[in-house]
Scaffold this motif. Structure first.
Motif, PDB file in Angstrom:
ATOM      1  N   LEU A  36      72.471 -53.073  -8.074  1.00  0.00           N
ATOM      2  CA  LEU A  36      71.259 -52.984  -7.683  1.00  0.00           C
ATOM      3  C   LEU A  36      71.218 -53.861  -6.421  1.00  0.00           C
ATOM      4  O   LEU A  36      70.122 -53.841  -5.720  1.00  0.00           O
ATOM      5  N   ASP A  37      72.136 -54.970  -6.179  1.00  0.00           N
ATOM      6  CA  ASP A  37      72.093 -55.655  -5.184  1.00  0.00           C
ATOM      7  C   ASP A  37      70.894 -56.266  -4.742  1.00  0.00           C
ATOM      8  O   ASP A  37      70.324 -56.394  -3.808  1.00  0.00           O
ATOM      9  N   GLY A  38      70.262 -56.847  -5.628  1.00  0.00           N
ATOM     10  CA  GLY A  38      68.999 -57.689  -5.666  1.00  0.00           C
ATOM     11  C   GLY A  38      67.723 -57.007  -5.818  1.00  0.00           C
ATOM     12  O   GLY A  38      66.612 -57.679  -6.086  1.00  0.00           O
ATOM     13  N   GLN A  39      67.918 -55.555  -6.148  1.00  0.00           N
ATOM     14  CA  GLN A  39      66.729 -54.980  -6.679  1.00  0.00           C
ATOM     15  C   GLN A  39      66.489 -55.173  -8.091  1.00  0.00           C
ATOM     16  O   GLN A  39      67.286 -55.606  -8.693  1.00  0.00           O
ATOM     17  N   THR A  40      65.217 -55.161  -8.533  1.00  0.00           N
ATOM     18  CA  THR A  40      64.882 -55.059 -10.000  1.00  0.00           C
ATOM     19  C   THR A  40      64.385 -53.589 -10.301  1.00  0.00           C
ATOM     20  O   THR A  40      63.623 -52.832  -9.563  1.00  0.00           O
ATOM     21  N   VAL A  41      65.046 -53.076 -11.389  1.00  0.00           N
ATOM     22  CA  VAL A  41      64.681 -51.964 -11.920  1.00  0.00           C
ATOM     23  C   VAL A  41      64.393 -51.919 -13.487  1.00  0.00           C
ATOM     24  O   VAL A  41      65.177 -52.690 -14.415  1.00  0.00           O
ATOM     25  N   ARG A  42      63.254 -51.430 -13.675  1.00  0.00           N
ATOM     26  CA  ARG A  42      63.015 -51.377 -15.435  1.00  0.00           C
ATOM     27  C   ARG A  42      62.641 -50.029 -15.861  1.00  0.00           C
ATOM     28  O   ARG A  42      62.005 -49.343 -14.773  1.00  0.00           O
ATOM     29  N   ILE A  43      63.408 -49.701 -16.615  1.00  0.00           N
ATOM     30  CA  ILE A  43      63.369 -48.336 -17.381  1.00  0.00           C
ATOM     31  C   ILE A  43      62.543 -48.336 -18.571  1.00  0.00           C
ATOM     32  O   ILE A  43      63.039 -49.143 -19.745  1.00  0.00           O
ATOM     33  N   VAL A  44      61.529 -47.459 -19.043  1.00  0.00           N
ATOM     34  CA  VAL A  44      60.935 -47.751 -20.199  1.00  0.00           C
ATOM     35  C   VAL A  44      60.944 -46.100 -20.754  1.00  0.00           C
ATOM     36  O   VAL A  44      60.681 -44.921 -20.004  1.00  0.00           O
ATOM     37  N   SER A  45      61.411 -46.101 -21.898  1.00  0.00           N
ATOM     38  CA  SER A  45      61.655 -44.848 -22.774  1.00  0.00           C
ATOM     39  C   SER A  45      60.482 -44.632 -23.801  1.00  0.00           C
ATOM     40  O   SER A  45      60.468 -45.377 -24.727  1.00  0.00           O
ATOM     41  N   GLU A  46      59.573 -43.812 -23.590  1.00  0.00           N
ATOM     42  CA  GLU A  46      58.685 -43.362 -24.650  1.00  0.00           C
ATOM     43  C   GLU A  46      59.135 -42.425 -25.373  1.00  0.00           C
ATOM     44  O   GLU A  46      59.350 -41.028 -24.850  1.00  0.00           O
ATOM     45  N   ILE A  47      59.306 -42.529 -26.624  1.00  0.00           N
ATOM     46  CA  ILE A  47      59.684 -41.341 -27.750  1.00  0.00           C
ATOM     47  C   ILE A  47      58.562 -40.698 -28.031  1.00  0.00           C
ATOM     48  O   ILE A  47      57.629 -41.275 -28.798  1.00  0.00           O
ATOM     49  N   LEU A  48      58.493 -39.551 -27.528  1.00  0.00           N
ATOM     50  CA  LEU A  48      57.186 -38.711 -27.714  1.00  0.00           C
ATOM     51  C   LEU A  48      57.742 -37.835 -29.132  1.00  0.00           C
ATOM     52  O   LEU A  48      56.614 -37.240 -29.836  1.00  0.00           O
ATOM     53  N   GLU A  49      58.846 -37.472 -29.406  1.00  0.00           N
ATOM     54  CA  GLU A  49      59.355 -36.810 -30.609  1.00  0.00           C
ATOM     55  C   GLU A  49      60.603 -37.155 -31.201  1.00  0.00           C
ATOM     56  O   GLU A  49      61.493 -37.227 -30.274  1.00  0.00           O
ATOM     57  N   SER A  50      60.687 -37.271 -32.368  1.00  0.00           N
ATOM     58  CA  SER A  50      62.205 -37.626 -32.745  1.00  0.00           C
ATOM     59  C   SER A  50      62.656 -37.008 -34.183  1.00  0.00           C
ATOM     60  O   SER A  50      61.888 -36.930 -35.029  1.00  0.00           O
ATOM     61  N   ASN A  51      63.795 -36.420 -33.954  1.00  0.00           N
ATOM     62  CA  ASN A  51      64.379 -35.837 -35.263  1.00  0.00           C
ATOM     63  C   ASN A  51      66.026 -36.235 -35.040  1.00  0.00           C
ATOM     64  O   ASN A  51      66.810 -35.262 -34.805  1.00  0.00           O
ATOM     65  N   GLY A  52      66.219 -37.389 -34.896  1.00  0.00           N
ATOM     66  CA  GLY A  52      67.764 -37.911 -34.746  1.00  0.00           C
ATOM     67  C   GLY A  52      68.020 -38.312 -33.282  1.00  0.00           C
ATOM     68  O   GLY A  52      67.726 -37.486 -32.366  1.00  0.00           O
ATOM     69  N   SER A  53      68.708 -39.366 -32.956  1.00  0.00           N
ATOM     70  CA  SER A  53      69.226 -39.909 -32.001  1.00  0.00           C
ATOM     71  C   SER A  53      68.406 -40.071 -30.600  1.00  0.00           C
ATOM     72  O   SER A  53      68.717 -39.598 -29.692  1.00  0.00           O
ATOM     73  N   SER A  54      67.327 -40.555 -30.677  1.00  0.00           N
ATOM     74  CA  SER A  54      66.471 -40.843 -29.692  1.00  0.00           C
ATOM     75  C   SER A  54      67.052 -41.951 -28.787  1.00  0.00           C
ATOM     76  O   SER A  54      66.531 -42.060 -27.385  1.00  0.00           O
ATOM     77  N   SER A  55      67.678 -42.798 -29.355  1.00  0.00           N
ATOM     78  CA  SER A  55      68.549 -43.642 -28.185  1.00  0.00           C
ATOM     79  C   SER A  55      69.349 -43.276 -27.289  1.00  0.00           C
ATOM     80  O   SER A  55      69.466 -43.474 -26.354  1.00  0.00           O
ATOM     81  N   MET A  56      69.943 -42.031 -27.934  1.00  0.00           N
ATOM     82  CA  MET A  56      70.888 -41.521 -26.821  1.00  0.00           C
ATOM     83  C   MET A  56      69.966 -40.572 -25.857  1.00  0.00           C
ATOM     84  O   MET A  56      70.637 -40.478 -24.774  1.00  0.00           O
ATOM     85  N   ALA A  57      68.870 -40.065 -26.354  1.00  0.00           N
ATOM     86  CA  ALA A  57      68.090 -39.201 -25.536  1.00  0.00           C
ATOM     87  C   ALA A  57      67.741 -40.176 -24.352  1.00  0.00           C
ATOM     88  O   ALA A  57      67.495 -39.967 -23.184  1.00  0.00           O
ATOM     89  N   THR A  58      67.290 -41.606 -24.743  1.00  0.00           N
ATOM     90  CA  THR A  58      66.947 -42.705 -23.924  1.00  0.00           C
ATOM     91  C   THR A  58      68.027 -42.696 -22.827  1.00  0.00           C
ATOM     92  O   THR A  58      67.857 -42.943 -21.725  1.00  0.00           O
TER      93      THR A  58
END
Length: 722
Positions: free
Chosen positions: A445-467
């Motif tokens: 990122l070389d000085g930039q800041t990045v925020r990623i937000v994962s909103e799980i809308l439906e889950s039937n296994g492995s939502s972290s991997m979808a993230t």
């Protein structure tokens, strides 16, 4: 303090006291390693027993700031809510120790780990688990197995076991294993990004001896291959087994007399199981085809109500257990014997995937990633250095800034539950941390800041991997450069005796009824992060290797879909911030900054950008709210550098020249002289007659005749001549 036990380990020794402190607890261990001192205690509530099939274990790892000679920052000068590190460490200890408790143990149990003194080279996550396991081993609970942890690093290509924190900071690998003297129980792994010289961009000085640009480096992910990882597992696992044998031999003399415990009787009603199996097997098999958790629960509930009408004197709670048992039998048998899963997939088949990018027009970037009935809306926001998250770990010398953040949210509606949205839970923090570890090695990122937000809308296994997958796509949808394509996949396993089946892209049903939850992230070439929890007591390295290669095959399939989706990205150009990096000859920096910073301020205001310049190396970073503004600012800077040079004039008092009115102010006008030097013509020097308003007499851009009146330091005072 009287230390009764000393255990010598690889690169470290530990001293334990079991009889000096916390004597009211069921078990306690005071651990000293180097200058680190940790107390772990175990207490159970003997008056209450939980009735359902659940182990009520709570683990709390707590750091005291006085341990490092610090006073808590902020308004409140005492420790308040747990830090992310404390919460993640609590999760690691919980996941490692939970498998030790006997089936039917239903007493609420609290394990507390407190850090009282800290050596800044100590691995607190390893020591926390070792202390907690020691307290549990010597307690009066019927647990006679030691669990410990080993961390592995890879420094300059060499494997280092139990590294110091300084060594770990130089490593390209961070591997944490926990287990007993017989079985591997848990794995946490991440690779660390680094830099390599891009030789194609380094010019040969013999070909162009005048060229003096700096060597260009490229950020690389340091993903690790499956075969290399298995070889490291073999060495690390062996040390883990040897360490636990030492612990058990050293601690057994301090084991308290085992207390009498009433275990929860969880006996199946075999009559009900037989009835359900013989009369409603087809109904249960059909219910398994209801892929959403809510739909499946509704179908099973309908079966239960139907049977109650047939057998009115049966207990519904016992019947629920019987149906659950037959369902689990059916799921596992179909996988092992027919090699077909409940939803009809082959063992290595990935559910259908769809990817839509920048679905949110005012967000910097976004991705709606759907795989089967798991869906994540992943949104990325870019910021500057001031937007970074400040934090300070106990072993840090000062405050640090986290400029890459991944936040994961799991609302109840994603699984059809009517539950309120409260604060961040441990599981949400853990899943976000896993996704961060997966993606962080591929971004610079070389000085930039990045925020990623994962909103799980439906889950039937492995939502972290979808993230993870959605997070990568959000990076690309924000036009952020990455060194590789990263995807994630959750693996599972079902085993009975010598038979086993490895499952790719598991759904919730297979996670619940299976024997392993194994999340793997990485590129087509290697692994950047992984997390494994074993439910059946251990796993052989041969089976683990097979699972890793099946995961690699699945990742490659997902990556191909993601790469194709990249071709359809349309950037949110109207709102997407942009950054440009380029080099200039350092000798031009003075001209870009201008007299008293005038030129660079004009560029910043005109194009709405921020400019950072490295005066030694000539690195220029331009950041703005739009690509157009950033490009125009760069063009302007390069225009200054490439503009024809005008020889400087040695001005003297009385010289007369033609000048251009650059800027009008209340007290006069700034005039640009022939060589670009600015002078000030005061309002009193514009005319022989009194001037009320400068703009009534002069216009910006107008050419006038001026005379050098005097020099005041570096400033030139001008008068108008006709």
């Amino acid at each position: 303090m009287k230390y009764e036990v000393k255990v010598d380990l690889k690169n470290r020794s530990e001293e334990y006291s079991f009889t000096e402190v916390a004597k009211q607890a069921n078990g306690s261990a005071w651990l000293k390693s180097g200058d680190t001192v940790i107390l772990a205690t175990v207490v159970i509530d003997e008056t209450e027993i939980v009735k359902d099939d659940f182990l009520p274990l709570t683990v709390q790892y707590i750091e005291k700031t006085y341990a490092a000679g610090k006073i808590p920052g902020g308004f409140f000068k005492r420790e308040t809510k747990p830090s992310d590190f404390e919460t993640l460490t609590s999760r690691i200890v919980d996941r490692s120790l939970r498998p030790l408790f006997p089936k039917g143990f239903g007493y609420p149990t609290q394990i507390t780990i407190m850090t009282f003194s800290v050596d800044k080279e100590s691995d607190l996550q390893v020591l926390a688990l070792n202390a907690a396991s020691a307290a549990l081993f010597v307690s009066n609970i019927d647990i006679n197995t030691s669990v410990s942890a080993v961390r592995a690093a890879k420094i300059d290509g060499e494997l280092v076991l139990n590294p110091t924190l300084s060594e770990l900071n130089r490593s390209t690998l961070d591997l944490y294993l926990s287990g007993t003297k017989d079985d591997l129980l848990m794995i946490e792994m991440r690779s660390m990004g680094g830099e390599r010289v891009d030789s194609s961009l380094v010019l040969d000085p013999l070909m162009d001896p005048t060229f003096s640009a700096p060597i260009i480096t490229t950020h690389v992910s340091n993903a690790i291959g499956e075969d290399e990882l298995i070889a490291i597992f073999e060495k690390t696992e062996q040390l883990l087994f040897e360490s636990n044998a030492k612990y058990e031999e050293a601690f057994k003399a301090f084991k308290k007399e085992t207390m009498e415990i009433e275990y929860k009787a969880h006996l199946l009603n075999e009559e009900m199981v037989k009835y359900v199996r013989e009369n409603h097997f087809a109904d249960i098999k059909s219910a398994m085809n209801q892929m959403a958790k809510s739909e499946r629960s509704t179908a099973l509930r309908s079966i239960r109500k139907k049977i109650i009408l047939e057998q009115e004197d049966w207990n519904e709670a016992e019947l629920k257990d019987a149906i659950e048992n037959v369902k689990k039998e059916q799921v596992r048998a179909q996988i092992l014997n027919e090699r077909v899963r409940a939803d009809g997939r082959a063992l290595n088949e990935i559910r259908p995937i769809s990817i839509s990018t920048n679905v949110l027009p005012r967000a910097h970037s976004s991705c709606l990633f759907t795989r089967g009935q798991t869906q994540a809306l992943v949104v990325l926001t870019m910021g500057g250095p001031k937007d970074a998250q400040m934090f300070e770990n106990l072993t840090d010398n000062g405050t640090q800034n986290e400029n890459f953040m991944v936040h994961y949210n799991f609302p109840g509606f994603s699984v059809g539950e009517a539950s309120p949205i409260m604060g961040t839970k441990r599981r949400e923090l853990g899943h976000g941390n896993l996704a961060k570890r997966a993606l962080e090695p591929i971004v610079n990122l070389d000085g930039q800041t990045v925020r990623i937000v994962s909103e799980i809308l439906e889950s039937n296994g492995s939502s972290s991997m979808a993230t993870v997958c959605g997070g990568y796509m959000a990076l690309r949808a924000a036009d952020i450069e990455t060194s590789d394509v990263i995807a994630g996949i959750a693996m599972g396993m079902v085993s009975e005796g010598n038979k086993y089946a490895i499952l790719s892209d598991i759904m919730g049903l297979e996670d619940h009824d299976g024997d392993m939850d194994f999340k793997v992230t990485g590129s087509k070439e290697g692994i950047t992060a992984m997390q494994m929890d074993i439910k059946l007591g251990g796993i052989s390295l041969n089976v683990l290797k097979e699972a890793l290669y099946q995961a690699k095959e699945g990742r490659a399939h997902i990556i191909d879909i993601m790469v194709e989706a990249e071709k359809n990205i349309e950037f949110n150009d109207g709102v997407l911030p942009s950054t440009d990096f380029f080099h200039i000859d350092p000798s031009f920096i003075g001209e870009i900054i201008g007299q008293a910073g005038k030129t660079i301020r004009e560029i910043i205001e005109k194009f709405e950008v921020a400019i950072d310049i490295d005066k030694k190396e000539g690195k220029v970073k331009v950041t703005g709210k739009s690509k157009g503004g950033v490009k125009s600012a760069r063009d302007y800077i390069e225009g200054i550098i490439n503009a024809p040079k005008v020889a400087k004039i040695e001005y003297k008092v009385g010289d007369k020249h033609k000048g251009i009115v650059k800027k009008i102010v209340d007290f006069g006008a700034f005039i640009e002289l022939p060589d670009g030097t600015d002078g000030l013509m005061h309002i009193s020097k514009i005319s022989d007659q009194r001037v009320e308003k400068v703009s009534d007499v002069l216009k910006e851009g107008e050419e006038i005749n001026v005379e050098i009146l005097e020099f005041k330091g570096n400033k030139i005072s001008l008068g108008r001549c006709h």
